[in-house]
Design an enzyme around this catalytic site. Structure first.
Site: not given
Ligand code: AMP
Ligand code: MG
Length: 517
Positions: A267, A277, A134, A192, A99, A199
């Site tokens: 995702d 992303d 966070d 964005r 999510g 996705r």
């Molecule tokens: P990503 O690999 O950046 O596409 O992130 C994978 C998952 O981790 C997604 O569900 C993001 O929303 C969550 N996520 C990444 N960084 C954070 C963050 N700082 N706070 C909360 N969720 C995060």
């Molecule tokens: Mg992502």
């Protein structure tokens, strides 16, 4: 700009009341969530083209209310702001619910010609999907996403867009190298913009939970909102094939410009075929097909440059499995997978013909391309600079290949050792050109339109980050300016089109990146 509740929110079931805490959200596509205010927002950048598309004039862009909206300190009146619910396969393994952990959909606005754009903040605070994190983003990663989105758009690569980059004035703690050394860094929020941020994982999650009704509604909403041309008795099958085709075309673009996404999980793949992303991504410096910018990916190099088309195929097959319950048999899904292969192969043939300046692609030209990668890798030649240098050469007249390719070389001694390999390849290329009907000038123009002069390499981004972290955004704006016309050689801007400097080879952020953002 009037932001209204997004269609995916009004048309699909969700958690209508915001409530704190992270949780499993079942049977729902979204959760109402409000941004968490920041202390001292500053607008660092906004792209004129997107502002124009959304009808934002200079007065609006400079107004406190626009800044408050972009910082998450105000919400659009009357719109339900949400985090959306999706799952995903990460590095080949099912990860369950993920999510929008730090993305927040403000809503939808109308652009030119009534086109609908979703407006999303990234880094606006925790959501029900933040898990243990966070919900924030650091300036470093936000600036990278901002610049890369703009650059990819100018490169002609389908991508999500951006509307603003805001420094929050608050610190965010990150352990860049996962070395047990967390440090405060300046925080930021990117706004964005895309027709949709849906996705593959949005469909996989309800499928994994047996929520067939939600899955069907999601698919039908996607088709009605974003693929209306497909509405008809075969809409769902046609839609999957179209997602597959767009993904194939996207992969050919990534290969063309030397882009390596770094986190090609389901995702992080858009059903609109957009690059989405931007995390630990990178552009090839030396033409190493096995390069990955993502340190987390280093053990298996799953997301290495050369593997991206296969990973996309794997991800599509995960999407196909999720969609299987909607079809009486596998035939439409198999057809969609084949559509991916066909679309990728034909886009790839076209892109290599363009990159090499060939009027038509012949089957045995594939050997020319694989031979080229072998030679470039062995001699450590810069991917981007090589093709511009090649376009300017008269291949048949080259006597000293090392001298001819000098601007693209990282290690002259190594290139000298590989001089015969480089020379052989140039001779094969010259022989191939001899059978090509195009005049030299037309060929060069064609190559220069397919081979960028400048791309946002990690070390360029890092220089802009270092300055911006000290409060100086001049480097960021200079870089953005050059990247607006990536196919034009821009006299005076040569430093942006240069090879990776030696200092950048092993510096974190410049070659290898972690996911810590
Ligand atoms: P990503 O690999 O950046 O596409 O992130 C994978 C998952 O981790 C997604 O569900 C993001 O929303 C969550 N996520 C990444 N960084 C954070 C963050 N700082 N706070 C909360 N969720 C995060
Ligand atoms: Mg992502």
């Amino acid at each position: 700009m009037r932001i209204e509740t997004a269609r995916m929110v009004s048309e699909l079931p969700g958690e209508a009341e915001p409530r704190p805490g992270t949780r499993d959200v079942r049977g729902m596509a979204w959760s109402a969530t409000v941004p968490t205010p920041v202390s001292a927002p500053r607008l660092l950048a906004f792209p004129p083209t997107m502002a124009e598309e959304l009808g934002l004039d200079a007065a609006t862009l400079g107004s406190p209310s626009f800044l408050d909206l972009m910082a998450g300190n105000a919400v659009p009146s009357g719109a339900t702001t949400v985090a959306t619910n999706y799952g995903g396969h990460q590095f080949g393994h099912w990860a369950g619910q993920l999510g929008d952990g730090r993305a927040l959909l403000l809503g939808e606005a109308a652009g030119r010609g009534g086109r609908r754009w979703e407006i999303q903040l990234k880094g606006a605070g925790p959501t029900p999907y933040s898990r243990r994190a966070d919900g924030r983003a650091v300036l470093r990663s936000s600036l990278r996403e901002y610049v890369a989105s703009e650059a990819m758009h100018a490169l002609g690569v389908p991508t999500t867009r951006v509307l603003s980059l805001v420094a929050t004035g608050d610190a965010v703690v990150r352990d860049i190298l996962y070395a047990g050394d967390p440090k405060p860094e300046p925080g930021a929020i990117v706004c964005r913009v895309a027709p949709s941020f849906l996705r593959f994982g949005h469909y996989e999650l309800p499928a994994s939970r047996g929520e067939r009704d939600l899955l069907e509604r999601l698919v039908d909403h996607t088709i009605a909102s974003h693929f209306p041309q497909l509405i008809g008795p075969n809409a769902r099958a046609d839609w999957f094939a179209e997602v597959a085709r767009r993904t194939g075309v996207l992969m050919a673009h990534w290969m063309r410009v030397g882009f390596v996404h770094g986190v090609m999980n389901t995702d992080n793949l858009s059903v609109l075929g957009l690059t989405i992303d931007y995390g630990p991504f990178g552009f090839l410096d030396d033409a190493d097909p096995h390069w990955t910018p993502n340190t987390t990916d280093l053990p298996g190099r799953r997301c290495r440059y050369a593997a991206q088309p296969q990973v996309a195929h794997w991800n599509l097959s995960a999407l196909a499995s999720a969609l299987a319950p909607l079809f009486p048999d596998a035939e439409p899904l198999t057809a969609g997978m084949n559509a991916y292969v066909e679309a990728f192969q034909s886009a790839q043939a076209q892109m290599w013909a363009d990159k090499l300046g060939l009027a038509e692609w012949r089957d045995d030209d594939a050997a020319l391309v694989s031979g080229l990668f072998g030679a470039l890798q062995a001699a450590e030649v810069d991917f981007t600079i090589f093709f511009r240098t090649l376009a300017a050469l008269e291949a048949a007249a080259v006597v000293d290949p090392v001298a001819a390719l000098a601007p693209a070389l990282y290690d002259r001694a190594k290139a000298e050792r590989e001089a015969a390999t480089l020379g052989d390849w140039l001779a094969r290329y010259a022989a191939r050109l001899a059978t090509d009907p195009q005049p030299a000038e037309a060929r060069r123009a064609r190559m220069d339109a397919a081979n960028p002069w400048v791309v946002p390499r990690n070390w360029l981004l890092q220089q802009a980050i270092d300055a911006a972290e000290q409060g100086d955004t001049a480097e960021l704006h200079a870089l953005l300016e050059v990247l607006q016309r990536p196919y034009d050689a821009q006299p005076g801007a040569e430093r942006f089109a240069a090879r990776r400097p030696d200092w950048a080879k092993d510096r974190p952020g410049c070659s290898a990146l972690s996911c810590s953002s």
